[in-house]
Design an enzyme around this catalytic site. Sequence first.
Site, PDB file in Angstrom:
ATOM      1  N   GLU A 101       0.846  -1.103  -0.093  1.00 44.15           N
ATOM      2  CA  GLU A 101      -0.030  -0.117  -0.064  1.00 44.15           C
ATOM      3  C   GLU A 101       1.105   1.110   0.071  1.00 44.15           C
ATOM      4  O   GLU A 101       1.761   1.198   0.610  1.00 44.15           O
ATOM      5  CB  GLU A 101      -1.034   0.024   1.426  1.00 44.15           C
ATOM      6  CG  GLU A 101      -1.832   0.962   1.336  1.00 44.15           C
ATOM      7  CD  GLU A 101      -2.594   1.045   2.658  1.00 44.15           C
ATOM      8  OE1 GLU A 101      -3.773   1.352   2.603  1.00 44.15           O
ATOM      9  OE2 GLU A 101      -1.862   0.790   3.878  1.00 44.15           O
ATOM     10  N   GLU A 194      -8.059  10.407   3.281  1.00 38.37           N
ATOM     11  CA  GLU A 194      -8.259   9.502   4.405  1.00 38.37           C
ATOM     12  C   GLU A 194      -8.444  10.352   5.802  1.00 38.37           C
ATOM     13  O   GLU A 194      -7.673  11.130   6.039  1.00 38.37           O
ATOM     14  CB  GLU A 194      -7.220   8.638   4.418  1.00 38.37           C
ATOM     15  CG  GLU A 194      -7.102   7.394   5.368  1.00 38.37           C
ATOM     16  CD  GLU A 194      -6.279   6.521   5.462  1.00 38.37           C
ATOM     17  OE1 GLU A 194      -6.244   5.544   6.352  1.00 38.37           O
ATOM     18  OE2 GLU A 194      -5.288   6.448   4.611  1.00 38.37           O
TER      19      GLU A 194
END
Length: 208
Positions: A101, A194
């Site tokens: 990621e 996020e």
Amino acid sequence: MKVTAAFAGLLATTLAAPATELVTRSINYVQNYNGNLGAFSYNEGAGTFSMYWQQGVSNDFVVGLGRSTGSSNPITYSASYSASGGSYLAVYGWVNSPQAEYHVVEAYGNYNPCSSGSATNLGTVSSDGGTYQVCTDTRVNQPSITGTSTFTQFFSVRQGSRTSGTVTIANHFNFWAKHGFGNSNFNYQVVAVEAWSGTGTASVTVSA
């Protein structure tokens, strides 16, 4: 090859395609993980999205627009972003193998992931008129694109945040590749917001 009038007209139309069509072609993926927590709304064709969140957000959310298959091509964005807690404005994506990621963090609230006690700092990389702190972290038995797995996170965190510009992501990929990043076999890639704590608002336009 003989160019007919009809073909020439089609070619001219293609070359003169309006900006909104170009956005539509390059943006083909909507990231919406727990977007309801941030009142996520978007217009994929226009390349825009927005959200807001309040104190007491109950879980992590990640929302954004981008490409269903990532690449090393530059990404351009413009945003209005304000966050008081744990939050990032970043180019965000995954690599399938070895699974990883990644975040190129352009701005954040009050948490720099490279300041985490579990992070391994790798130095800095210069790109797009700024300097980015680079680090990795390991997530053990955590949610991923394949379910629950163990994977590496790669971070480049801009020193002195910005909320618009072009991210030459190849510069980050090439630096990370020296430390185990696969740099191929990409999954999705988005400009994302996020958040997992605090309050904030964001309005983002992705143009490439």
